[in-house]
Design an enzyme around this catalytic site. Structure first.
Site, PDB file in Angstrom:
ATOM      1  N   TYR A   1       5.480   5.346   3.699  1.00 48.46           N
ATOM      2  CA  TYR A   1       5.886   3.813   3.305  1.00 48.46           C
ATOM      3  C   TYR A   1       4.845   3.421   2.069  1.00 48.46           C
ATOM      4  CZ  TYR A   1       6.954  -1.126   3.870  1.00 48.46           C
ATOM      5  OH  TYR A   1       7.100  -2.109   3.662  1.00 48.46           O
TER       6      TYR A   1
ATOM      7  N   SER B   1       4.598  -3.981  -0.867  1.00 49.70           N
ATOM      8  CA  SER B   1       3.904  -4.193   0.344  1.00 49.70           C
ATOM      9  C   SER B   1       2.484  -4.170   0.296  1.00 49.70           C
ATOM     10  CB  SER B   1       4.346  -2.798   1.556  1.00 49.70           C
ATOM     11  OG  SER B   1       3.350  -2.763   2.424  1.00 49.70           O
TER      12      SER B   1
END
Length: 274
Positions: free
Chosen positions: A167, A154
């Site tokens: 995350y 990500s």
């Protein structure tokens, strides 16, 4: 080698974890359209069945494999089923992952109120949920001395984003794990086993929709608008924007590429904000 041969994956057997998700289902369809036999893996059978049905309707071959990537015994059983049905796995795409509201800060949850269990859940899903399929399906690749693994990281791995502490930390770990695995697999089991990662920019998925869109108006939130304004191409990504990069990483076109993290982000990571 001709351009067509560079991207030829006909007859390869691919496993896509998180295969029923917004991005994972696109990975499945992309690989099947290129001629691979695809195992669609997800926790729930029904969404995986829909993806597999769409692949078969287009003339491809797909196998539905309900499985929790955090369950080692279920993964081993899935591996045996896939090999018996489709053949030895040569491509693994670790699409399982995501965020959770319990591990996200915001107006109603400060850093000091983050749920440790929620933080751990996000970390396990993304990190252990990548490692365990690599162990299960990488074992066969090691025995045969050949295979390609693509992990999904990500933008938050390299440039920490507000609110998503769990995350971002988890995806940063996936980047490090990808590079470690690339070296380890090549040195210990053969140079034809490659491990790389895709780093998507911003795509609307079931895991981030609550952060990026207003459920009442269906328009972008302030955060969503900020992301688009910081993306030089001026839009969120479409899932198919990842297809070409995925095919590159799993095909002979990237035969000398391992340990890389390939951004597909519309220029987000290149933009300084000034």
């Amino acid at each position: 080698m001709t351009p067509a041969a560079l991207f030829d994956i006909r007859g390869e057997v691919a496993v896509v974890t998180g295969g029923s998700g917004v991005l994972g289902s696109t990975f499945c369809r992309t690989l099947a359209a290129a001629g691979a036999f695809v195992a669609v893996m997800g926790r729930r059978r029904e969404p995986c069945e829909r993806v597999a049905a769409s692949i078969r309707a287009d003339g491809g071959e797909a196998l539905v494999v309900p499985c929790d990537v955090l369950d080692a015994e279920a993964l081993d059983a899935a591996a045996r089923h896939i090999e018996a049905t489709l053949g030895p796995v040569t491509i693994l795409v670790n699409g399982a992952g995501g965020n959770h509201p319990k591990a996200t800060t915001g107006p109603d949850r400060s850093l000091f109120e983050l749920d440790p269990a929620g933080f751990g859940e996000v970390f396990d899903l993304n990190v252990q949920g990548t490692l365990r399929p690599c162990q299960t399906f990488g074992r066969g690749m090691a025995a045969r001395g050949r295979g390609s693994i693509v992990n999904i990281t990500s933008m938050s791995a390299e440039r920490p984003l507000t609110r998503v502490a769990a995350y971002g930390a988890a995806k940063a770990a996936v980047v490090n794990l990808t590079r470690w695995l690339a070296v380890h697999m090549a040195q210990m089991y053969g140079p034809d086993i490659r491990v790389n990662a895709l780093a998507p920019g911003f795509f609307l998925t079931d895991q981030n929709r609550f952060l990026l869109t207003d459920p009442a108006t269906k328009t972008f939130t302030e955060r969503g608008r900020a992301i688009v304004s910081h993306t030089p191409m001026g839009r969120m990504g479409a899932p198919t924007d990842l297809s070409g990069a995925l095919l590159f990483l799993v095909s002979p076109a990237s035969a000398f590429v391992t340990g890389v993290v390939l951004p597909v982000d519309g220029g987000f990571s290149a933009q300084s904000g000034v």
